[in-house]
Write a protein that holds these residues in place. Structure first.
Motif, PDB file in Angstrom:
ATOM      1  N   GLY A 123      -3.003  -1.300   9.599  1.00  0.00           N
ATOM      2  CA  GLY A 123      -2.029  -1.412  10.670  1.00  0.00           C
ATOM      3  C   GLY A 123      -2.711  -1.455  12.023  1.00  0.00           C
ATOM      4  N   ASN A 124      -1.929  -1.656  13.058  1.00  0.00           N
ATOM      5  CA  ASN A 124      -2.455  -1.844  14.406  1.00  0.00           C
ATOM      6  C   ASN A 124      -3.324  -0.677  14.872  1.00  0.00           C
ATOM      7  OD1 ASN A 124      -2.239  -3.488  17.030  1.00  0.00           O
ATOM      8  ND2 ASN A 124      -1.628  -1.449  17.713  1.00  0.00           N
ATOM      9  N   GLY A 146       4.166  -2.575  14.904  1.00  0.00           N
ATOM     10  CA  GLY A 146       3.811  -3.879  15.425  1.00  0.00           C
ATOM     11  C   GLY A 146       4.121  -4.939  14.391  1.00  0.00           C
ATOM     12  N   ARG A 147       3.816  -6.166  14.719  1.00  0.00           N
ATOM     13  CA  ARG A 147       4.085  -7.288  13.810  1.00  0.00           C
ATOM     14  C   ARG A 147       3.281  -7.167  12.519  1.00  0.00           C
ATOM     15  NH1 ARG A 147       3.889 -10.462  10.313  1.00  0.00           N
ATOM     16  NH2 ARG A 147       4.022 -12.747  10.375  1.00  0.00           N
ATOM     17  N   TYR A 148       2.077  -6.638  12.612  1.00  0.00           N
ATOM     18  CA  TYR A 148       1.186  -6.627  11.455  1.00  0.00           C
ATOM     19  C   TYR A 148       0.887  -5.204  10.995  1.00  0.00           C
ATOM     20  CZ  TYR A 148       0.469 -11.505  12.773  1.00  0.00           C
ATOM     21  OH  TYR A 148       0.655 -12.825  13.088  1.00  0.00           O
ATOM     22  N   GLU A 149       1.891  -4.507  10.516  1.00  0.00           N
ATOM     23  CA  GLU A 149       1.667  -3.173   9.951  1.00  0.00           C
ATOM     24  C   GLU A 149       1.332  -3.336   8.463  1.00  0.00           C
ATOM     25  OE1 GLU A 149       1.248  -0.437  11.539  1.00  0.00           O
ATOM     26  OE2 GLU A 149       1.659  -1.453  13.438  1.00  0.00           O
ATOM     27  N   ASP A 150       0.132  -3.852   8.219  1.00  0.00           N
ATOM     28  CA  ASP A 150      -0.223  -4.293   6.872  1.00  0.00           C
ATOM     29  C   ASP A 150      -0.558  -3.161   5.922  1.00  0.00           C
ATOM     30  OD1 ASP A 150       0.237  -6.863   7.674  1.00  0.00           O
ATOM     31  OD2 ASP A 150      -1.876  -7.383   7.979  1.00  0.00           O
ATOM     32  N   TYR A 151      -0.911  -1.980   6.445  1.00  0.00           N
ATOM     33  CA  TYR A 151      -1.134  -0.841   5.551  1.00  0.00           C
ATOM     34  C   TYR A 151       0.184  -0.424   4.906  1.00  0.00           C
ATOM     35  CZ  TYR A 151      -2.036   3.814   3.770  1.00  0.00           C
ATOM     36  OH  TYR A 151      -2.110   4.905   2.945  1.00  0.00           O
ATOM     37  N   GLU A 152       1.205  -0.223   5.717  1.00  0.00           N
ATOM     38  CA  GLU A 152       2.518   0.127   5.190  1.00  0.00           C
ATOM     39  C   GLU A 152       3.024  -0.961   4.253  1.00  0.00           C
ATOM     40  OE1 GLU A 152       6.716  -0.176   4.784  1.00  0.00           O
ATOM     41  OE2 GLU A 152       5.606  -1.492   6.148  1.00  0.00           O
ATOM     42  N   ALA A 153       2.709  -2.210   4.581  1.00  0.00           N
ATOM     43  CA  ALA A 153       3.189  -3.333   3.773  1.00  0.00           C
ATOM     44  C   ALA A 153       2.549  -3.341   2.390  1.00  0.00           C
ATOM     45  CB  ALA A 153       2.917  -4.647   4.494  1.00  0.00           C
ATOM     46  N   PHE A 154       1.236  -3.161   2.306  1.00  0.00           N
ATOM     47  CA  PHE A 154       0.627  -3.240   0.969  1.00  0.00           C
ATOM     48  C   PHE A 154       0.998  -2.024   0.117  1.00  0.00           C
ATOM     49  CE2 PHE A 154      -3.364  -0.911   2.387  1.00  0.00           C
ATOM     50  CZ  PHE A 154      -3.479  -0.031   1.314  1.00  0.00           C
ATOM     51  N   MET A 155       1.290  -0.906   0.749  1.00  0.00           N
ATOM     52  CA  MET A 155       1.688   0.276  -0.015  1.00  0.00           C
ATOM     53  C   MET A 155       3.114   0.147  -0.551  1.00  0.00           C
ATOM     54  SD  MET A 155      -0.808   2.470  -0.269  1.00  0.00           S
ATOM     55  CE  MET A 155      -0.060   4.071  -0.596  1.00  0.00           C
ATOM     56  N   VAL A 163       2.614 -13.121   0.316  1.00  0.00           N
ATOM     57  CA  VAL A 163       3.249 -14.392   0.702  1.00  0.00           C
ATOM     58  C   VAL A 163       2.997 -14.676   2.175  1.00  0.00           C
ATOM     59  CG1 VAL A 163       5.466 -15.564   0.992  1.00  0.00           C
ATOM     60  CG2 VAL A 163       5.009 -14.258  -1.099  1.00  0.00           C
ATOM     61  N   ASP A 164       3.151 -13.657   3.018  1.00  0.00           N
ATOM     62  CA  ASP A 164       2.943 -13.812   4.459  1.00  0.00           C
ATOM     63  C   ASP A 164       1.506 -14.213   4.768  1.00  0.00           C
ATOM     64  OD1 ASP A 164       3.808 -13.615   7.195  1.00  0.00           O
ATOM     65  OD2 ASP A 164       2.762 -11.715   7.340  1.00  0.00           O
ATOM     66  N   LEU A 165       0.548 -13.587   4.113  1.00  0.00           N
ATOM     67  CA  LEU A 165      -0.861 -13.906   4.352  1.00  0.00           C
ATOM     68  C   LEU A 165      -1.186 -15.334   3.914  1.00  0.00           C
ATOM     69  CD1 LEU A 165      -2.458 -10.528   3.279  1.00  0.00           C
ATOM     70  CD2 LEU A 165      -2.549 -11.522   5.568  1.00  0.00           C
ATOM     71  N   ARG A 348      -6.108  -8.620  10.923  1.00  0.00           N
ATOM     72  CA  ARG A 348      -5.242  -9.403  11.809  1.00  0.00           C
ATOM     73  C   ARG A 348      -4.428  -8.504  12.741  1.00  0.00           C
ATOM     74  NH1 ARG A 348      -0.158 -11.920   8.332  1.00  0.00           N
ATOM     75  NH2 ARG A 348       0.630  -9.942   7.504  1.00  0.00           N
ATOM     76  N   ALA A 349      -4.148  -7.278  12.307  1.00  0.00           N
ATOM     77  CA  ALA A 349      -3.421  -6.353  13.181  1.00  0.00           C
ATOM     78  C   ALA A 349      -4.235  -6.042  14.430  1.00  0.00           C
ATOM     79  CB  ALA A 349      -3.110  -5.065  12.426  1.00  0.00           C
ATOM     80  N   PHE A 350      -5.555  -5.888  14.278  1.00  0.00           N
ATOM     81  CA  PHE A 350      -6.426  -5.659  15.428  1.00  0.00           C
ATOM     82  C   PHE A 350      -6.563  -6.930  16.257  1.00  0.00           C
ATOM     83  CE2 PHE A 350      -9.200  -2.183  13.179  1.00  0.00           C
ATOM     84  CZ  PHE A 350      -8.066  -1.451  12.924  1.00  0.00           C
ATOM     85  N   TYR A 351      -6.786  -8.037  15.564  1.00  0.00           N
ATOM     86  CA  TYR A 351      -7.041  -9.313  16.240  1.00  0.00           C
ATOM     87  C   TYR A 351      -5.873  -9.709  17.132  1.00  0.00           C
ATOM     88  CZ  TYR A 351      -8.033 -14.271  16.926  1.00  0.00           C
ATOM     89  OH  TYR A 351      -8.256 -15.507  17.492  1.00  0.00           O
TER      90      TYR A 351
END
Length: 403
Positions: A123-124, A146-155, A163-165, A348-351
């Protein structure tokens, strides 16, 4: 040309990062960065490195690197190693500006025009602060959305995330669901229920997108050999791309045993430092992929040697990201140059989040590929306003008139 001043910068908001800016008496400066242990890195730079470097020729990079190889910390990524790394990056940045060439050109030029990316699903604010447990990955940073909270998403929604990636063009995704079951720095037992729970994101990904995206498994060195093998066996039906840092990388014999116990590639490791550590890993055939971090393991000088060493052993490299923005800039230069690099880590959350708050330029990401910066040296600088922030902690060591 002489090194006239060495300045460090830390920000309370990003308490894990330490920047070093090296100034010469001819008005040219270079920027370096490292991550974790920022306060101790700052202290080592001023207390140990500055007395050695001030007044020296910044272009004598190899000589300067060896002059900083101190009595302690020679084969690790501790404070001394991280400080040396940041300094070395800054000196190469100076060399690029003096010669008016980008870093990748100084190393030997491009072997590719663009580098494919995989996304580390953080995540961000992941690792933004120092973890209270002592393990960096335990600070999830999921408070600010944020838009890319990917840790919460993969859990919780790994299928939707995959799909988003893919829609953004990413070639792979790295996740670490088994960390939730760690009982300490190294864990010696996992239940069957936990094994099944940890496999759920992988099952969701494969059902949603099949094999159209690679899955990198991050294990954060948090398991002993027996449990790491259990996890690997449970995950093999989902065809992961690699197992990263399944156990501590210091025991290369045990790491080699793990690598030979599975048909999935083993990736290792940003946790060890210097060419000597990677020589040992390669010689023991303990990893097929070396995931070193140049801002931890010795800077550009050591990175070039690690790339050559691994190439000679028919081992690939994929430089570590999920740290600061300058590290990502450096990674893209190295991946553009290195003949045995094949994919680059990105977060991508950092980027798309805070990276641009700190640097004037960051590499372009487009359709799942990254394009390195083309300016002299690293091709970027700290934004001027960063030095003026209220939470900035700045320390300077200068060449005296007597020197």
């Amino acid at each position: 040309m002489k090194i006239a001043e060495i300045k460090t910068l830390r920000l309370e908001e990003y308490s894990n990062i330490c920047y070093v800016q090296i100034y010469t008496d001819e008005g040219i400066s270079g920027l370096g960065e490292t991550f974790f242990g920022a306060g101790s890195v700052e202290a080592w730079i001023h207390d140990n490195a500055s007395p050695i470097l001030l007044g020296k020729d910044p272009l004598q990079i190899e000589k300067n690197w060896h002059s900083l190889s101190s009595f302690t910390g020679g084969k690790s990524t501790g404070s001394e190693g991280r400080a040396r790394s940041a300094i070395d990056v800054a000196l190469w940045d100076i060399l690029g500006k003096v010669t008016n060439q980008p870093l990748y050109q100084l190393l030997g030029g491009k072997t590719r025009d663009r580098v494919p990316l995989y996304n580390t699903c953080a995540g961000n604010d992941y690792t933004k602060k120092i973890s209270k447990t002592g393990h960096p990955s335990d600070y999830k940073g999921i408070g600010r959305k944020g838009r890319y909270e990917d840790y919460e998403a993969f859990m919780n929604r790994a299928d939707e995330l995959a799909v988003d990636l893919l829609e953004e063009g990413y070639h792979g995704m790295k996740i670490w669901p088994f960390d939730a079951f760690c009982k300490g720095s190294v864990t010696h037992y996992i239940t069957q229920e936990e094994l099944k729970k940890g496999c759920e994101p992988f099952e969701k990904i494969r059902k949603a997108v099949g094999d159209r995206i690679e899955i990198m498994v991050e294990m954060h060195c948090r398991w002993d050999l027996r449990v790491a093998k259990q996890i690997a066996k449970a995950l093999e039906p989902y065809n992961p791309f690699w197992f990263e840092d399944p156990i501590q990388a210091f025991n290369v014999e045990a790491l080699s045993e793990f690598a030979h116990s599975t048909h999935v590639a083993t990736a290792s490791s940003e946790t060890v430092g210097s060419i000597y550590s990677y020589r040992d890993i390669c010689a023991a055939k303990a990893a097929e992929i070396i995931t070193f971090d140049p801002t931890w393991t010795g800077g550009v000088t050591e990175a070039k040697k690690i790339i050559g060493l691994t190439e000679a052993h028919e081992v690939s490299v994929s430089t570590h990201d999920c740290v600061g923005p300058l590290s990502f800039v450096l990674d893209t230069h190295l991946s553009t140059y290195a003949p045995n690099a094949f994919i680059q880590e990105a977060t991508r959350a950092f980027y798309h989040g805070w990276y641009s708050e700190l640097l004037t330029n960051i590499p372009q990401i487009r359709d799942g590929y990254v394009y390195t910066l083309e300016g002299p040296g690293l091709g970027t600088e700290l934004r001027p306003e960063v030095w003026k922030r209220d939470d900035a902690i700045i320390r300077s060591s200068k060449l005296s008139i007597v020197d």
